[in-house]
Design a protein around this motif. Structure first.
Motif, PDB file in Angstrom:
ATOM      1  N   ARG A 392      30.688  44.281  37.949  1.00  9.26           N
ATOM      2  CA  ARG A 392      29.658  43.778  38.860  1.00  9.26           C
ATOM      3  C   ARG A 392      28.398  44.635  38.859  1.00  9.26           C
ATOM      4  O   ARG A 392      27.490  44.384  39.648  1.00  9.26           O
ATOM      5  CB  ARG A 392      30.217  43.709  40.296  1.00  9.26           C
ATOM      6  CG  ARG A 392      31.436  42.827  40.485  1.00  9.26           C
ATOM      7  CD  ARG A 392      31.204  41.368  40.042  1.00  9.26           C
ATOM      8  NE  ARG A 392      30.080  40.747  40.686  1.00  9.26           N
ATOM      9  CZ  ARG A 392      30.147  40.123  41.887  1.00  9.26           C
ATOM     10  NH1 ARG A 392      31.307  40.080  42.535  1.00  9.26           N
ATOM     11  NH2 ARG A 392      29.084  39.553  42.396  1.00  9.26           N
ATOM     12  N   ILE A 393      28.322  45.623  37.977  1.00  5.98           N
ATOM     13  CA  ILE A 393      27.179  46.520  38.020  1.00  5.98           C
ATOM     14  C   ILE A 393      25.876  45.807  37.656  1.00  5.98           C
ATOM     15  O   ILE A 393      24.812  46.113  38.207  1.00  5.98           O
ATOM     16  CB  ILE A 393      27.396  47.758  37.106  1.00  5.98           C
ATOM     17  CG1 ILE A 393      26.329  48.840  37.385  1.00  5.98           C
ATOM     18  CG2 ILE A 393      27.413  47.376  35.634  1.00  5.98           C
ATOM     19  CD1 ILE A 393      26.388  49.407  38.791  1.00  5.98           C
ATOM     20  N   HIS A 394      25.938  44.805  36.786  1.00  6.56           N
ATOM     21  CA  HIS A 394      24.725  44.057  36.426  1.00  6.56           C
ATOM     22  C   HIS A 394      24.259  43.178  37.583  1.00  6.56           C
ATOM     23  O   HIS A 394      23.053  43.066  37.844  1.00  6.56           O
ATOM     24  CB  HIS A 394      24.962  43.237  35.167  1.00  6.56           C
ATOM     25  CG  HIS A 394      25.008  44.065  33.920  1.00  6.56           C
ATOM     26  ND1 HIS A 394      23.907  44.289  33.127  1.00  6.56           N
ATOM     27  CD2 HIS A 394      26.026  44.751  33.334  1.00  6.56           C
ATOM     28  CE1 HIS A 394      24.232  45.066  32.103  1.00  6.56           C
ATOM     29  NE2 HIS A 394      25.518  45.359  32.207  1.00  6.56           N
ATOM     30  N   ASP A 395      25.201  42.541  38.275  1.00 10.03           N
ATOM     31  CA  ASP A 395      24.837  41.745  39.450  1.00 10.03           C
ATOM     32  C   ASP A 395      24.198  42.633  40.508  1.00 10.03           C
ATOM     33  O   ASP A 395      23.209  42.253  41.142  1.00 10.03           O
ATOM     34  CB  ASP A 395      26.083  41.075  40.037  1.00 10.03           C
ATOM     35  CG  ASP A 395      26.742  40.107  39.070  1.00 10.03           C
ATOM     36  OD1 ASP A 395      26.023  39.532  38.229  1.00 10.03           O
ATOM     37  OD2 ASP A 395      27.968  39.936  39.153  1.00 10.03           O
ATOM     38  N   PHE A 396      24.777  43.806  40.685  1.00 10.95           N
ATOM     39  CA  PHE A 396      24.260  44.755  41.672  1.00 10.95           C
ATOM     40  C   PHE A 396      22.844  45.187  41.303  1.00 10.95           C
ATOM     41  O   PHE A 396      21.931  45.150  42.135  1.00 10.95           O
ATOM     42  CB  PHE A 396      25.184  45.964  41.730  1.00 10.95           C
ATOM     43  CG  PHE A 396      24.774  47.005  42.734  1.00 10.95           C
ATOM     44  CD1 PHE A 396      25.212  46.938  44.049  1.00 10.95           C
ATOM     45  CD2 PHE A 396      23.955  48.060  42.360  1.00 10.95           C
ATOM     46  CE1 PHE A 396      24.836  47.907  44.969  1.00 10.95           C
ATOM     47  CE2 PHE A 396      23.575  49.028  43.273  1.00 10.95           C
ATOM     48  CZ  PHE A 396      24.016  48.946  44.588  1.00 10.95           C
ATOM     49  N   ALA A 397      22.654  45.592  40.056  1.00 13.05           N
ATOM     50  CA  ALA A 397      21.346  46.091  39.625  1.00 13.05           C
ATOM     51  C   ALA A 397      20.271  45.013  39.714  1.00 13.05           C
ATOM     52  O   ALA A 397      19.135  45.283  40.115  1.00 13.05           O
ATOM     53  CB  ALA A 397      21.446  46.624  38.195  1.00 13.05           C
ATOM     54  N   LYS A 398      20.622  43.798  39.347  1.00 15.77           N
ATOM     55  CA  LYS A 398      19.647  42.703  39.337  1.00 15.77           C
ATOM     56  C   LYS A 398      19.069  42.446  40.723  1.00 15.77           C
ATOM     57  O   LYS A 398      17.876  42.167  40.871  1.00 15.77           O
ATOM     58  CB  LYS A 398      20.307  41.437  38.800  1.00 15.77           C
ATOM     59  CG  LYS A 398      19.361  40.250  38.676  1.00 15.77           C
ATOM     60  CD  LYS A 398      20.078  39.046  38.076  1.00 15.77           C
ATOM     61  CE  LYS A 398      19.141  37.847  37.951  1.00 15.77           C
ATOM     62  NZ  LYS A 398      19.846  36.662  37.384  1.00 15.77           N
ATOM     63  N   GLU A 399      19.916  42.578  41.735  1.00  8.58           N
ATOM     64  CA  GLU A 399      19.456  42.297  43.095  1.00  8.58           C
ATOM     65  C   GLU A 399      18.814  43.513  43.763  1.00  8.58           C
ATOM     66  O   GLU A 399      17.830  43.377  44.493  1.00  8.58           O
ATOM     67  CB  GLU A 399      20.643  41.836  43.953  1.00  8.58           C
ATOM     68  CG  GLU A 399      20.307  41.529  45.407  1.00  8.58           C
ATOM     69  CD  GLU A 399      19.356  40.349  45.556  1.00  8.58           C
ATOM     70  OE1 GLU A 399      18.683  40.261  46.601  1.00  8.58           O
ATOM     71  OE2 GLU A 399      19.281  39.515  44.627  1.00  8.58           O
ATOM     72  N   VAL A 400      19.339  44.699  43.490  1.00  9.88           N
ATOM     73  CA  VAL A 400      18.910  45.881  44.239  1.00  9.88           C
ATOM     74  C   VAL A 400      17.661  46.519  43.660  1.00  9.88           C
ATOM     75  O   VAL A 400      16.710  46.833  44.391  1.00  9.88           O
ATOM     76  CB  VAL A 400      20.050  46.923  44.302  1.00  9.88           C
ATOM     77  CG1 VAL A 400      19.563  48.225  44.938  1.00  9.88           C
ATOM     78  CG2 VAL A 400      21.237  46.361  45.086  1.00  9.88           C
ATOM     79  N   PHE A 401      17.618  46.689  42.339  1.00 14.34           N
ATOM     80  CA  PHE A 401      16.502  47.408  41.721  1.00 14.34           C
ATOM     81  C   PHE A 401      15.328  46.469  41.494  1.00 14.34           C
ATOM     82  O   PHE A 401      15.377  45.554  40.683  1.00 14.34           O
ATOM     83  CB  PHE A 401      16.939  48.057  40.413  1.00 14.34           C
ATOM     84  CG  PHE A 401      18.127  48.965  40.565  1.00 14.34           C
ATOM     85  CD1 PHE A 401      18.222  49.841  41.638  1.00 14.34           C
ATOM     86  CD2 PHE A 401      19.170  48.933  39.645  1.00 14.34           C
ATOM     87  CE1 PHE A 401      19.318  50.671  41.795  1.00 14.34           C
ATOM     88  CE2 PHE A 401      20.266  49.761  39.788  1.00 14.34           C
ATOM     89  CZ  PHE A 401      20.349  50.631  40.867  1.00 14.34           C
ATOM     90  N   GLY A 402      14.259  46.709  42.222  1.00 14.70           N
ATOM     91  CA  GLY A 402      13.061  45.890  42.085  1.00 14.70           C
ATOM     92  C   GLY A 402      12.961  44.797  43.119  1.00 14.70           C
ATOM     93  O   GLY A 402      11.869  44.286  43.368  1.00 14.70           O
ATOM     94  N   LYS A 403      14.077  44.413  43.740  1.00 21.56           N
ATOM     95  CA  LYS A 403      14.035  43.394  44.799  1.00 21.56           C
ATOM     96  C   LYS A 403      14.205  44.056  46.170  1.00 21.56           C
ATOM     97  O   LYS A 403      13.265  44.116  46.956  1.00 21.56           O
ATOM     98  CB  LYS A 403      15.106  42.331  44.557  1.00 21.56           C
ATOM     99  CG  LYS A 403      14.833  41.453  43.343  1.00 21.56           C
ATOM    100  CD  LYS A 403      15.871  40.337  43.228  1.00 21.56           C
ATOM    101  CE  LYS A 403      15.588  39.435  42.035  1.00 21.56           C
ATOM    102  NZ  LYS A 403      16.590  38.335  41.929  1.00 21.56           N
ATOM    103  N   ILE A 404      15.419  44.546  46.436  1.00 24.34           N
ATOM    104  CA  ILE A 404      15.606  45.248  47.704  1.00 24.34           C
ATOM    105  C   ILE A 404      14.816  46.557  47.705  1.00 24.34           C
ATOM    106  O   ILE A 404      14.152  46.897  48.681  1.00 24.34           O
ATOM    107  CB  ILE A 404      17.109  45.514  47.950  1.00 24.34           C
ATOM    108  CG1 ILE A 404      17.859  44.191  48.131  1.00 24.34           C
ATOM    109  CG2 ILE A 404      17.311  46.407  49.176  1.00 24.34           C
ATOM    110  CD1 ILE A 404      19.354  44.346  48.325  1.00 24.34           C
TER     111      ILE A 404
END
Length: 527
Positions: A392-404
């Protein structure tokens, strides 16, 4: 059917466990005031002493968010001082609301080493026996639970040895990190610090002094390691050592592609011949960061490095080291070149340096000195440390880095993989149920700000990250966890909660130890 001794022991304790669960999980809520606490403690015969004035420093920690003032501070000179104090509190039973917290270097994040109205034990005062290094086929060091890791390192280096696994910051106590796990870039190879301990001396919540290892009092040994201080106070530890190198080749490379960044890390931690330390971190909207690196790292291509422009991209830095001795330089450079040739970093973004082994391991202390001089060390640190499953690290990174998160200007963001097989599943610490999982650490600082409350802002971002994980079904686990409700702790431990609660009932039945974790509440009967 064969019945284990542990099973029999648990059956005999089931009635007591029910009483324990009833009391410490909130069913008994009435409290009475203690009698004169100082007078009670002054009756104890100790080698050390208690302080009752000027103790406000124990109500502050590195997190600088929670401040609970104790009634007294114990400065022990021996383990018997600690034992006598805990035994005294235990003997007062449910008539007293006194609790006990062991305080190391005060680097807790959420008041975990504080005890409101209770007793704080200043573990760095424990100097009963000096740090002793044993040289042989399987070298080890015996150290006080209140000793700083930097001092353990310095003493070990006198014999050409060093512990195998580290934390990034060495000015922490042995007992403090072993109560959590203790991780850094060596953990993919050697496991966390708790996987490199041979033996412990522990004072339980009954005041008993117990030696424990994988062979002796094994349940207590495994429970205390990563046990968040709930089952005993670590007063001494025997730690595995290895031959120490003299020098370190220190390398940083940059990526703009997250997939390449994570796949390269996973390849490196799985390879037989690889680096000795591997960590990654995330850079969001930090265009001036590379200028800081140039003071201590040499770019392989200075011209191209000076022309590099991030163009607002999110970048990922892979940090690696290779240990060596001066007479091994040629061989080292060939090995490093071979390893680097397998990586897919931005070609012009390769930075290297060579430093002593001590200088590398104590690298964060240099930053500490600088931040203290600027008045930026003793500010709130609303850190959030997560273990994220590899799947799930890609799902996590996609949402957190640059968005949140739209920048990383308030502190580093670490991101690097660990291997479950290097962790002992008998220890209390909980990790994701995948062979490879990532530490993602948001190491924020919240200095006073005139335009908005930076602490409140950081806490809101943390909440957004946690909320996303929950809604997305990411089975993450918090490292250095901070919860305030019983149900949250039960969810954190999952199917290991019953064992955790049983160990508490067995080794600290009155819930005296480490109240600042807010896992169990000491019950006090009304008068």
């Amino acid at each position: 059917m064969k019945v284990s001794p542990l099973h029999c022991h648990r059956q005999h304790n089931i009635s007591f466990l029910k009483l324990f669960m009833f009391s410490v999980l909130g069913c008994i809520t009435m409290h009475v005031s203690d009698p004169d606490v100082p007078s009670s403690l002054k009756t104890l015969s100790l080698e050390g002493h208690f302080s009752f004035d000027d103790i406000s420093y124990t109500a502050k920690d590195f997190g600088n968010r929670f401040h609970f003032l104790p009634s007294a501070v114990l400065h022990p000179k021996s383990v018997t001082d600690i034992s006598a104090t805990v035994k005294h509190v235990f003997g007062m039973g449910l008539s007293s609301k006194l609790t006990v917290a062991a305080r190391g270097h005060g680097h807790s994040l959420g008041g975990q080493a504080q005890a409101s109205g209770g007793i704080v034990i200043q573990m760095q005062s424990l100097r009963e026996a000096e740090t002793r290094v044993h040289v042989g086929e399987f070298p080890y060091v015996d150290a006080s639970g209140g000793e700083l890791w930097i001092n353990v390192l310095l003493e070990s280096l006198k014999h050409g040895l060093a512990p195998k696994s580290w934390t990034d910051y060495l000015h922490l106590t042995v007992g403090g990190t072993l109560s959590n796990a203790g991780i850094s870039g060596q953990a993919f190879r050697h496991g966390p610090q708790i996987s490199n301990v041979h033996q412990l001396q522990v004072v339980t919540g009954r005041g008993e002094i117990m030696n424990c290892s994988a062979e002796e009092n094994a349940d207590l040994f495994h429970g205390v390691l990563g046990g968040l201080g709930q089952f005993g106070i670590i007063t001494r530890a025997r730690i595995a050592l290895e031959r120490a190198p003299e020098m370190v080749k220190w390398i940083r490379v940059l990526y703009s592609d997250f997939t390449s960044f994570t796949e390269d890390q996973e390849m490196l931690i799985s390879a037989e011949k690889t680096f000795d330390y591997i960590e990654g971190f995330v850079i969001i909207n930090r265009t001036g960061l590379l200028n800081n690196w140039r003071s201590s790292f040499n770019p392989q291509d200075p011209v191209q490095a000076s022309q590099f422009n991030s163009d607002g991209r999110i970048l990922f830095c892979l940090e690696m080291t290779k240990n060596f001795n001066p007479d091994e330089s040629d061989m080292l450079n060939q090995e490093v070149e071979t390893l680097l040739s397998k990586l897919r970093y931005i070609p012009s973004m390769l930075f290297q340096s060579e430093v002593s082994y001590l200088e590398f391991l104590d690298r964060v202390h240099v930053s500490e000195v600088k931040l203290r001089s600027q008045g930026l060390w003793e500010v709130p640190h609303p850190w959030l440390n997560l273990f994220i499953p590899r799947t799930r690290i890609h799902d996590f990174a996609k949402e957190v880095f640059g968005k949140i998160l739209t920048d990383s200007s308030h502190g580093p963001i670490l991101l690097y993989p660990l291997k479950k097989s290097k962790w002992d599943n008998r220890a209390s610490v909980v990790i994701p149920d995948e062979e490879v999982f990532y530490l993602v650490a948001f190491l924020s600082s919240a200095p006073p700000s005139s335009d908005h409350d930076s602490l409140e802002h950081a806490l809101k971002l943390n909440d957004k990250i946690l909320d996303f994980c929950q809604k997305a079904g990411i089975q993450m686990k918090q490292y250095l966890p901070h919860y305030t409700a019983k149900e949250e702790w039960k969810a954190h431990f999952g199917d290991r909660w019953e064992m955790f609660a049983w160990r508490k009932a067995t080794y600290d039945p009155l819930a005296i130890l480490t109240p600042g974790q807010r896992i169990f509440q000491k019950a006090v009967l009304s008068s």
